[in-house]
Scaffold this active site. Structure first.
Site: not given
Ligand code: PBG
Length: 324
Positions: A193, A203, A215, A247, A273, A312
């Site tokens: 990730k 967010r 992060r 991801k 997203s 989505y």
């Molecule tokens: C963390 C989490 C995130 C996403 C899924 N799980 C956000 C992040 O790491 O900042 C992002 C998913 C997306 O952008 O569709 N709980």
């Protein structure tokens, strides 16, 4: 002459030789459920996606199941957030309550998964507990993840999906689940990730933007070689992950490919997203053909080697796929 075009000439020929298929059963729908709202709330940066009420999430789950979607993954947004992310393991927390609803609605028709992290529940928006100097404390966070995993398991989760990128999180969660009587509950690890701008709209959706910093000290760096993603996946498999995830998807298809070749467990990719928002924004302007581009991106992700795709568009795409 060698003529690759011979097999492209007619729709029937193309259909015959097509190898990469996307099936509704490969798709996983991410859904957001928010505590304390009486109507679904639109997410401005993700047109078509909402924060659900407990009622509307059941409906969305039933629609996904009716479309043949393979799974859904639940994200909860509590009203009260605090430094330790108490909502994550509160048996009466929104995700636990909604989970039980959704499992009773569709739990035999599709796989009901839960995202397991703290960022939706912490007031500072980071994925773990903070030290006094404001760093994310890896090992203290593992205990919180273990507690959240047990709470989700007790509420009926059928797969837990840790997404916080703490070292050792899969082993900690596995041990906690085994000790609490859930040795058969699978873990889908968000293994590779990346710290990504593509999470921007999420967010807003999950109300979890970090209140300071970002992060990058726990999520991976896009500039590292592909092999680092493979290493993360192999570590998670060694710790007991039953399936692994990469991801985001589109900018990391090399990692999807390499992880798929390196592991012998199922591989998922998360079309996140920002990937969704970009296509929706361009399609709204009439600049791209929405349906074709969605199906093309899903095909590309499958071609790179992902068996499952979190998207989505899952329910809508499943409908298109059924039309052929
Ligand atoms: C963390 C989490 C995130 C996403 C899924 N799980 C956000 C992040 O790491 O900042 C992002 C998913 C997306 O952008 O569709 N709980």
């Amino acid at each position: 002459m060698v003529r690759p075009r011979r097999l492209r000439r007619t729709p029937a020929l193309r259909r015959l030789v097509a190898d990469v298929r996307v099936s509704p059963a490969d798709l996983v729908l991410p859904v957001f459920v928010k505590e304390g709202i009486s109507e679904p709330a639109p997410i401005s940066s993700m047109p078509g996606v909402v924060q659900h009420t407990r009622d509307s999430v059941r409906k969305a789950a039933a629609e996904a199941a009716a479309a043949g979607v393979g799974g859904l993954i639940l994200f909860g947004i509590p009203v009260v957030k605090d430094a330790r992310g108490s909502g994550a393991d509160d048996p009466h927390g929104i995700v636990q309550l909604a989970l039980a609803d959704v499992v009773s609605e569709v739990g035999e028709d599709l796989v009901v998964m839960t995202d397991l992290c703290l960022d939706e529940y912490t007031d500072h928006g980071h994925c773990g507990l903070l030290t006094s100097s404001g760093e994310v404390d890896n090992d203290a966070t593992l205990e919180r993840y273990a507690a959240a995993a047990v709470a989700q398991a007790r509420a009926g989760s059928q797969v837990v999906a840790p997404s916080g990128m703490m070292d050792g999180q899969v082993a900690a969660i596995r041990a906690a689940l085994d000790a609490d009587g859930f040795p058969d509950l699978p873990i889908l690890a968000y293994s590779a990730k990346y710290a990504s701008a593509f999470y921007g709209p999420f967010r807003e959706a999950a109300e979890c933007a970090p209140q300071f910093g970002d992060r990058s000290a726990y999520q991976q760096d896009a500039a590292r070689p592909t092999a680092e993603g493979v290493r993360e996946a192999l570590l998670d498999v060694a710790e007991g992950a039953d399936a692994v995830m990469v991801k985001p998807a589109m900018a990391y298809l090399d990692v999807v490919r390499a992880v798929g070749e390196a592991v012998d467990v199922p591989v998922a990719a998360y079309q996140v997203s920002g990937e969704y928002a970009m296509v929706e924004a361009a399609a709204a302007q009439g600049w791209v053909d929405r349906r074709r581009i969605v199906l093309e991106t899903l095909t590309g992700i499958r071609r790179a080697g992902a068996g499952m795709v979190l998207t989505y568009w899952a329910t809508e795409a499943a409908g298109w796929l059924a039309e052929g």
